[in-house]
Design a protein around this motif. Structure first.
Motif, PDB file in Angstrom:
ATOM      1  N   GLY A 123      -1.654  -8.302   9.762  1.00 17.94           N
ATOM      2  CA  GLY A 123      -1.700  -9.288   8.695  1.00 17.94           C
ATOM      3  C   GLY A 123      -0.961  -8.872   7.441  1.00 17.94           C
ATOM      4  O   GLY A 123      -0.611  -9.711   6.616  1.00 17.94           O
ATOM      5  N   CYS A 124      -0.737  -7.580   7.286  1.00 13.48           N
ATOM      6  CA  CYS A 124      -0.028  -7.089   6.099  1.00 13.48           C
ATOM      7  C   CYS A 124       1.457  -7.399   6.170  1.00 13.48           C
ATOM      8  O   CYS A 124       1.984  -7.782   7.211  1.00 13.48           O
ATOM      9  N   VAL A 125       2.137  -7.209   5.041  1.00 12.07           N
ATOM     10  CA  VAL A 125       3.579  -7.371   4.958  1.00 12.07           C
ATOM     11  C   VAL A 125       4.192  -5.974   4.977  1.00 12.07           C
ATOM     12  O   VAL A 125       4.047  -5.217   4.023  1.00 12.07           O
ATOM     13  N   HIS A 126       4.831  -5.631   6.104  1.00 11.45           N
ATOM     14  CA  HIS A 126       5.507  -4.341   6.227  1.00 11.45           C
ATOM     15  C   HIS A 126       6.850  -4.384   5.514  1.00 11.45           C
ATOM     16  O   HIS A 126       7.615  -5.341   5.689  1.00 11.45           O
ATOM     17  N   LEU A 127       7.130  -3.328   4.766  1.00  6.46           N
ATOM     18  CA  LEU A 127       8.388  -3.162   4.049  1.00  6.46           C
ATOM     19  C   LEU A 127       8.995  -1.815   4.412  1.00  6.46           C
ATOM     20  O   LEU A 127       8.261  -0.888   4.793  1.00  6.46           O
ATOM     21  N   SER A 128      10.308  -1.664   4.245  1.00  2.13           N
ATOM     22  CA  SER A 128      10.931  -0.348   4.380  1.00  2.13           C
ATOM     23  C   SER A 128      10.361   0.558   3.294  1.00  2.13           C
ATOM     24  O   SER A 128       9.756   0.079   2.322  1.00  2.13           O
ATOM     25  N   ARG A 129      10.562   1.845   3.420  1.00  2.67           N
ATOM     26  CA  ARG A 129      10.062   2.785   2.416  1.00  2.67           C
ATOM     27  C   ARG A 129      10.626   2.461   1.028  1.00  2.67           C
ATOM     28  O   ARG A 129       9.887   2.398   0.054  1.00  2.67           O
ATOM     29  N   ALA A 130      11.940   2.228   0.962  1.00  4.84           N
ATOM     30  CA  ALA A 130      12.568   1.931  -0.334  1.00  4.84           C
ATOM     31  C   ALA A 130      12.002   0.646  -0.936  1.00  4.84           C
ATOM     32  O   ALA A 130      11.693   0.591  -2.131  1.00  4.84           O
ATOM     33  N   ALA A 131      11.860  -0.394  -0.114  1.00  3.48           N
ATOM     34  CA  ALA A 131      11.325  -1.663  -0.616  1.00  3.48           C
ATOM     35  C   ALA A 131       9.860  -1.517  -1.013  1.00  3.48           C
ATOM     36  O   ALA A 131       9.433  -2.062  -2.034  1.00  3.48           O
ATOM     37  N   ALA A 132       9.079  -0.784  -0.233  1.00  6.53           N
ATOM     38  CA  ALA A 132       7.660  -0.589  -0.551  1.00  6.53           C
ATOM     39  C   ALA A 132       7.509   0.101  -1.906  1.00  6.53           C
ATOM     40  O   ALA A 132       6.637  -0.271  -2.703  1.00  6.53           O
ATOM     41  N   LYS A 133       8.345   1.078  -2.167  1.00  3.37           N
ATOM     42  CA  LYS A 133       8.305   1.755  -3.483  1.00  3.37           C
ATOM     43  C   LYS A 133       8.618   0.773  -4.603  1.00  3.37           C
ATOM     44  O   LYS A 133       7.954   0.781  -5.640  1.00  3.37           O
ATOM     45  N   ARG A 134       9.638  -0.070  -4.411  1.00  2.00           N
ATOM     46  CA  ARG A 134      10.010  -1.045  -5.444  1.00  2.00           C
ATOM     47  C   ARG A 134       8.885  -2.034  -5.687  1.00  2.00           C
ATOM     48  O   ARG A 134       8.554  -2.337  -6.830  1.00  2.00           O
ATOM     49  N   PHE A 135       8.285  -2.570  -4.617  1.00  9.62           N
ATOM     50  CA  PHE A 135       7.187  -3.523  -4.764  1.00  9.62           C
ATOM     51  C   PHE A 135       6.004  -2.839  -5.446  1.00  9.62           C
ATOM     52  O   PHE A 135       5.378  -3.410  -6.341  1.00  9.62           O
ATOM     53  N   ASN A 137       5.995  -0.261  -7.521  1.00  5.26           N
ATOM     54  CA  ASN A 137       6.290   0.021  -8.928  1.00  5.26           C
ATOM     55  C   ASN A 137       6.356  -1.244  -9.778  1.00  5.26           C
ATOM     56  O   ASN A 137       6.018  -1.213 -10.956  1.00  5.26           O
ATOM     57  N   ARG A 138       6.777  -2.359  -9.201  1.00  7.05           N
ATOM     58  CA  ARG A 138       6.944  -3.603  -9.972  1.00  7.05           C
ATOM     59  C   ARG A 138       5.651  -4.412 -10.102  1.00  7.05           C
ATOM     60  O   ARG A 138       5.337  -4.936 -11.160  1.00  7.05           O
ATOM     61  N   LEU A 139       4.902  -4.528  -9.008  1.00  4.41           N
ATOM     62  CA  LEU A 139       3.739  -5.417  -9.008  1.00  4.41           C
ATOM     63  C   LEU A 139       2.520  -4.760  -9.649  1.00  4.41           C
ATOM     64  O   LEU A 139       2.267  -3.579  -9.429  1.00  4.41           O
ATOM     65  N   GLN A 140       1.782  -5.555 -10.411  1.00  3.83           N
ATOM     66  CA  GLN A 140       0.583  -5.077 -11.106  1.00  3.83           C
ATOM     67  C   GLN A 140      -0.581  -6.018 -10.805  1.00  3.83           C
ATOM     68  O   GLN A 140      -0.367  -7.197 -10.517  1.00  3.83           O
ATOM     69  N   PRO A 141      -1.814  -5.515 -10.882  1.00  5.38           N
ATOM     70  CA  PRO A 141      -2.972  -6.406 -10.686  1.00  5.38           C
ATOM     71  C   PRO A 141      -2.865  -7.634 -11.580  1.00  5.38           C
ATOM     72  O   PRO A 141      -2.509  -7.537 -12.758  1.00  5.38           O
ATOM     73  N   GLY A 142      -3.118  -8.793 -10.975  1.00  7.96           N
ATOM     74  CA  GLY A 142      -3.019 -10.064 -11.685  1.00  7.96           C
ATOM     75  C   GLY A 142      -1.713 -10.794 -11.421  1.00  7.96           C
ATOM     76  O   GLY A 142      -1.644 -12.010 -11.629  1.00  7.96           O
ATOM     77  N   ASP A 143      -0.673 -10.094 -10.970  1.00  8.58           N
ATOM     78  CA  ASP A 143       0.607 -10.748 -10.671  1.00  8.58           C
ATOM     79  C   ASP A 143       0.432 -11.722  -9.509  1.00  8.58           C
ATOM     80  O   ASP A 143      -0.358 -11.490  -8.594  1.00  8.58           O
ATOM     81  N   THR A 144       1.199 -12.803  -9.545  1.00 10.08           N
ATOM     82  CA  THR A 144       1.123 -13.838  -8.514  1.00 10.08           C
ATOM     83  C   THR A 144       2.050 -13.527  -7.350  1.00 10.08           C
ATOM     84  O   THR A 144       3.212 -13.151  -7.550  1.00 10.08           O
ATOM     85  N   VAL A 145       1.522 -13.703  -6.139  1.00  7.88           N
ATOM     86  CA  VAL A 145       2.275 -13.552  -4.894  1.00  7.88           C
ATOM     87  C   VAL A 145       2.210 -14.886  -4.168  1.00  7.88           C
ATOM     88  O   VAL A 145       1.137 -15.435  -3.958  1.00  7.88           O
ATOM     89  N   ALA A 146       3.369 -15.404  -3.780  1.00  8.75           N
ATOM     90  CA  ALA A 146       3.433 -16.630  -2.997  1.00  8.75           C
ATOM     91  C   ALA A 146       3.902 -16.288  -1.584  1.00  8.75           C
ATOM     92  O   ALA A 146       4.890 -15.568  -1.405  1.00  8.75           O
ATOM     93  N   VAL A 147       3.174 -16.803  -0.598  1.00  7.21           N
ATOM     94  CA  VAL A 147       3.530 -16.617   0.804  1.00  7.21           C
ATOM     95  C   VAL A 147       3.750 -18.013   1.387  1.00  7.21           C
ATOM     96  O   VAL A 147       2.839 -18.835   1.375  1.00  7.21           O
ATOM     97  N   VAL A 148       4.986 -18.261   1.855  1.00  6.19           N
ATOM     98  CA  VAL A 148       5.336 -19.579   2.402  1.00  6.19           C
ATOM     99  C   VAL A 148       5.741 -19.442   3.860  1.00  6.19           C
ATOM    100  O   VAL A 148       6.139 -18.373   4.314  1.00  6.19           O
ATOM    101  N   ARG A 149       5.617 -20.566   4.588  1.00 11.69           N
ATOM    102  CA  ARG A 149       6.023 -20.578   6.017  1.00 11.69           C
ATOM    103  C   ARG A 149       7.492 -20.842   6.168  1.00 11.69           C
ATOM    104  O   ARG A 149       8.109 -21.563   5.553  1.00 11.69           O
TER     105      ARG A 149
END
Length: 149
Positions: A123-135, A137-149
């Motif tokens: 169910g999780c969103v897998h990212l590459s190591r580089a992308a996971a680090k960026r996400f 470092n950028r995302l903070q509690p309270g930030d909005t995430v949109a998941v679309v089909r």
């Protein structure tokens, strides 16, 4: 004097190449718009298997990056969510597996994290190591995430 001309010519060539790269980079980002609209910090497109980071004006700041999401029986839910918490070195007790750079955005354990781009998740969103680090470092509690089909 000949060595100086050669050095100056090399420097001019590098400067010209750098300016070309700067011109090409924004066009590449513009060719891959995020489908989630404005006012989201992260966008996930389940059909395209891509994710983006965005600024508060709806502009893409990172991505599109490849992702893998939930396998049958463990689908990644579409919707609008808020980042709830982060853990740089999380260990999933439910699946006895590492989840580096976890950014949780649902109340039932769905997160962005480093993971295989060849294997679907629980169910999780897998990212590459580089992308996971960026996400992470950028995302903070309270930030909005949109998941679309």
């Amino acid at each position: 004097m000949g060595k100086l001309r050669k050095i100056l010519s090399m420097v001019a060539g590098v400067a010209a190449l750098a300016s070309v790269v700067l011109v090409v980079t924004p066009a590449t980002a513009a060719a891959s718009p995020a489908p989630c609209g404005r006012r989201v910090a992260a966008c996930v497109d389940l059909s395209a298997k891509k994710a983006w980071l965005m600024d508060d004006k709806g502009h893409v700041t990172y991505g599109a990056v490849r992702i893998t999401t939930g396998k049958p029986g463990y689908r990644t839910p579409p919707g609008i969510f808020r980042v709830t918490w982060k853990d740089i070195d999380h260990w999933s007790q439910a699946y006895d597996a590492p989840m580096p750079y976890s950014v949780f955005f649902t109340n039932d354990g769905i997160a962005f994290h480093e993971g295989s781009l060849a294997v679907r998740s629980h169910g999780c969103v897998h990212l590459s190591r580089a992308a996971a680090k960026r996400f992470f470092n950028r995302l903070q509690p309270g930030d909005t995430v949109a998941v679309v089909r």
